[in-house]
Scaffold this motif. Structure first.
Motif, PDB file in Angstrom:
ATOM      1  N   PRO A  70       0.780  -1.242   0.000  1.00 53.66           N
ATOM      2  CA  PRO A  70       0.000   0.000   0.000  1.00 53.66           C
ATOM      3  C   PRO A  70       0.809   1.288   0.000  1.00 53.66           C
ATOM      4  O   PRO A  70       0.263   2.351  -0.304  1.00 53.66           O
ATOM      5  CB  PRO A  70      -0.826  -0.111   1.293  1.00 53.66           C
ATOM      6  N   ASN A  71       2.093   1.219   0.320  1.00 54.90           N
ATOM      7  CA  ASN A  71       2.854   2.477   0.410  1.00 54.90           C
ATOM      8  C   ASN A  71       4.278   2.333  -0.120  1.00 54.90           C
ATOM      9  O   ASN A  71       5.234   2.769   0.516  1.00 54.90           O
ATOM     10  CB  ASN A  71       2.861   3.022   1.850  1.00 54.90           C
ATOM     11  N   THR A  72       4.392   1.726  -1.298  1.00 54.96           N
ATOM     12  CA  THR A  72       5.732   1.488  -1.848  1.00 54.96           C
ATOM     13  C   THR A  72       5.850   2.041  -3.270  1.00 54.96           C
ATOM     14  O   THR A  72       5.706   1.320  -4.258  1.00 54.96           O
ATOM     15  CB  THR A  72       6.039  -0.023  -1.877  1.00 54.96           C
ATOM     16  N   PRO A  73       6.159   3.333  -3.396  1.00 53.13           N
ATOM     17  CA  PRO A  73       6.379   3.892  -4.732  1.00 53.13           C
ATOM     18  C   PRO A  73       7.602   3.258  -5.378  1.00 53.13           C
ATOM     19  O   PRO A  73       8.515   2.803  -4.689  1.00 53.13           O
ATOM     20  CB  PRO A  73       6.627   5.377  -4.461  1.00 53.13           C
ATOM     21  N   ILE A  74       7.586   3.237  -6.695  1.00 54.97           N
ATOM     22  CA  ILE A  74       8.691   2.581  -7.386  1.00 54.97           C
ATOM     23  C   ILE A  74       9.203   3.434  -8.542  1.00 54.97           C
ATOM     24  O   ILE A  74       8.419   4.076  -9.263  1.00 54.97           O
ATOM     25  CB  ILE A  74       8.259   1.172  -7.880  1.00 54.97           C
ATOM     26  N   LEU A  75      10.520   3.441  -8.672  1.00 53.44           N
ATOM     27  CA  LEU A  75      11.186   4.082  -9.812  1.00 53.44           C
ATOM     28  C   LEU A  75      11.332   3.017 -10.885  1.00 53.44           C
ATOM     29  O   LEU A  75      12.086   2.048 -10.709  1.00 53.44           O
ATOM     30  CB  LEU A  75      12.534   4.631  -9.348  1.00 53.44           C
ATOM     31  N   TYR A  76      10.565   3.180 -11.942  1.00 59.45           N
ATOM     32  CA  TYR A  76      10.459   2.132 -12.973  1.00 59.45           C
ATOM     33  C   TYR A  76      10.724   2.794 -14.320  1.00 59.45           C
ATOM     34  O   TYR A  76       9.993   3.695 -14.731  1.00 59.45           O
ATOM     35  CB  TYR A  76       9.043   1.550 -12.904  1.00 59.45           C
ATOM     36  N   LYS A  77      11.802   2.353 -14.979  1.00 56.51           N
ATOM     37  CA  LYS A  77      12.204   2.913 -16.264  1.00 56.51           C
ATOM     38  C   LYS A  77      12.252   4.446 -16.218  1.00 56.51           C
ATOM     39  O   LYS A  77      11.794   5.131 -17.143  1.00 56.51           O
ATOM     40  CB  LYS A  77      11.294   2.409 -17.387  1.00 56.51           C
ATOM     41  N   GLY A  78      12.731   4.945 -15.096  1.00 61.14           N
ATOM     42  CA  GLY A  78      13.009   6.385 -14.982  1.00 61.14           C
ATOM     43  C   GLY A  78      11.875   7.211 -14.417  1.00 61.14           C
ATOM     44  O   GLY A  78      12.066   8.367 -14.079  1.00 61.14           O
ATOM     45  N   ARG A  79      10.660   6.601 -14.309  1.00 62.38           N
ATOM     46  CA  ARG A  79       9.533   7.386 -13.815  1.00 62.38           C
ATOM     47  C   ARG A  79       9.006   6.804 -12.500  1.00 62.38           C
ATOM     48  O   ARG A  79       9.199   5.623 -12.223  1.00 62.38           O
ATOM     49  CB  ARG A  79       8.426   7.420 -14.873  1.00 62.38           C
ATOM     50  N   LEU A  80       8.325   7.644 -11.734  1.00 63.59           N
ATOM     51  CA  LEU A  80       7.825   7.209 -10.432  1.00 63.59           C
ATOM     52  C   LEU A  80       6.382   6.741 -10.560  1.00 63.59           C
ATOM     53  O   LEU A  80       5.533   7.465 -11.103  1.00 63.59           O
ATOM     54  CB  LEU A  80       7.881   8.362  -9.427  1.00 63.59           C
ATOM     55  N   TYR A  81       6.107   5.556 -10.036  1.00 59.76           N
ATOM     56  CA  TYR A  81       4.758   4.975 -10.054  1.00 59.76           C
ATOM     57  C   TYR A  81       4.294   4.731  -8.623  1.00 59.76           C
ATOM     58  O   TYR A  81       5.107   4.506  -7.725  1.00 59.76           O
ATOM     59  CB  TYR A  81       4.749   3.635 -10.794  1.00 59.76           C
ATOM     60  N   LYS A  82       2.985   4.647  -8.492  1.00 62.08           N
ATOM     61  CA  LYS A  82       2.408   4.447  -7.155  1.00 62.08           C
ATOM     62  C   LYS A  82       2.932   3.187  -6.491  1.00 62.08           C
ATOM     63  O   LYS A  82       3.180   3.176  -5.286  1.00 62.08           O
ATOM     64  CB  LYS A  82       0.880   4.385  -7.268  1.00 62.08           C
ATOM     65  N   CYS A  83       3.079   2.117  -7.244  1.00 62.51           N
ATOM     66  CA  CYS A  83       3.474   0.833  -6.656  1.00 62.51           C
ATOM     67  C   CYS A  83       3.946  -0.088  -7.786  1.00 62.51           C
ATOM     68  O   CYS A  83       3.692   0.188  -8.964  1.00 62.51           O
ATOM     69  CB  CYS A  83       2.279   0.200  -5.942  1.00 62.51           C
TER      70      CYS A  83
END
Ligand SMILES: C[S@@+](CC[C@H](N)C(=O)[O-])C[C@H]1O[C@@H](n2cnc3c(N)ncnc32)[C@H](O)[C@@H]1O
Ligand code: SF4
Length: 277
Positions: free
Chosen positions: A196-209
Motif C-alpha cells: 500500500p505504500n511502496t512507490p517505485i522508480l520504474y524505467k526512470g519514472r515514479l509509479y504508485k506501486c
C-alpha cells in the motif's frame, strides 16, 4: 527542495528466476531483461536531487540476476550517502555474490523473501553464508505469526531478515487469458493491498506501486489515465499520494473479488532449475 519519503523501490531487473502466481511484479508472465547500469545511474542521479528516501529498495524481478548489482548498490550509495539500502531478493542466487561484499554498503538491509516452504533449507543456507563472515549478530525472532519479518540478524548498521507473505492478493483481474482491471472502489482495494505504500522508480519514472508499473508496462494499457511522475512539477502531488488510495487502485480487487494465492505452496511457485543447481 528535497522531499523526505519513507521508501523508494527501484526496479533493476524485469526478469525473475522464479515465477509466482499473483506476484506484484508479474513474475508469472513473460518478463525479460534487466535495467542497464547507465540508465539506473541516470535515474537515481536525477531523482536524488528531489527525493530523500529513508530506505531505497533494490527491487525486481530478481535483483540478483543483475550482473552489476554490486555496482548499482555503490551508485545508490553515492546518490544517497546516508539512506538505508535494502536488497529485496528471493535468496536463491545470493550464492553468485561475494558474501562479505554486502558490508561495503552500510547502512544496508537484506530482505530475503521466503517463497516455497519446501525450499526453506536452501534459503537458510544462503543466509548462513553471509552470517558466517562476521561475528556478534543480534538475533530477533518475531512472536507474531502475521509479522512478515519472521527473524532478523543485526550487526551494527547491517541487517538480514527473512520475510514471509503467505497470502498474495492478485493485483488485477485475469480473465480469458487477459490482464484486466477490476474497476473496484479504490479505497476498498487499497484496504487489502499487499504493497500500500511502496512507490517505485520504474524505467526512470515514479509509479504508485510495483503492481501499477508492471501492469501498465506489460499490457500497454492505461485504464485510469494514470500519469507516472516524470519531473519536479508533479512531485508534490505524487508524494501526497503515497500510502493513500488513488483512482488507479481500482485496478486491484476489493475483498469479495480478491483471488488469494497461498504463496508458500509449491504449486503456485515455480523455481527455475538453474537457481537450484
Ligand atoms: C515482487 S518480489 C521482488 C523481489 C525478489 N524477487 C523477491 O522475491 O523478494 C518482492 C516482494 O514482494 C512480495 N510480493 C509479491 N507479490 C505480492 C503480493 N501479491 N502480495 C504481497 N506481497 C507480494 C514477495 O513475497 C517479495 O517479498
Ligand atoms: S494499485 Fe493501489 S491497491 Fe493496487 S497494489 Fe498498488 S497501491 Fe495497492
Amino acid at each position: 527542495m528535497t522531499r523526505s519519503i519513507p521508501r523508494l523501490d527501484i526496479m533493476v531487473a524485469y526478469s525473475c528466476n522464479i515465477s509466482c502466481r499473483g506476484c506484484i511484479s508479474l513474475s508469472d508472465f513473460a518478463r525479460n531483461g534487466i535495467a542497464r547500469l547507465d540508465d539506473v545511474t541516470a535515474w537515481i542521479t536525477h531523482w536524488s536531487t528531489m527525493l530523500e528516501p529513508k530506505v531505497v529498495a533494490v527491487f525486481g524481478g530478481e535483483p540478483c540476476l543483475h550482473p552489476e548489482l554490486m555496482e548499482i548498490c555503490g551508485r545508490i550509495r553515492k546518490a544517497w550517502p546516508s539512506t538505508t539500502i535494502r536488497l529485496i531478493t528471493n535468496g536463491y542466487l545470493l550464492k553468485n555474490f561475494d558474501s562479505a561484499a554486502w558490508f561495503d554498503f552500510e547502512p544496508f538491509e537484506m530482505q530475503v523473501s521466503m517463497h516455497r516452504a519446501d525450499h526453506r533449507s536452501i534459503i537458510d543456507q544462503a543466509i548462513k553464508n553471509i552470517l558466517v563472515t562476521r561475528k556478534g549478530w543480534q538475533v530477533k525472532v518475531s512472536e507474531d505469526p502475521q509479522d512478515h519479518c519472521q527473524i532478523s540478524w543485526q550487526l551494527d548498521n547491517f541487517k538480514i531478515y527473512k520475510s514471509m507473505f503467505k497470502d498474495f492478493v492478485v493485483p488485477f483481474q485475469y480473465k480469458d487469458d487477459k490482464i484486466l482491471p477490476w474497476m473496484s472502489d479504490p479505497a476498498e482495494a487499497h484496504a487489502i493491498c499487499g504493497s500500500p505504500n511502496t512507490p517505485i522508480l520504474y524505467k526512470g519514472r515514479l509509479y504508485k506501486c510495483p503492481a501499477v508499473a508492471n501492469v501498465m508496462d506489460i499490457t500497454g494499457k492505461n485504464w485510469f489515465d494514470y500519469e507516472p511522475c516524470e519531473d519536479a512539477a508533479h512531485l508534490d502531488k505524487f508524494v501526497a499520494g503515497i500510502g493513500v488510495p488513488e483512482s488507479v487502485c481500482g485496478q486491484c480487487p476489493n475483498r469479495s473479488q480478491a483471488v488469494v494465492i497461498n504463496h508458500l505452496d509449491k504449486i503456485n511457485v515455480v523455481v527455475k532449475q538453474k537457481s537450484l543447481g
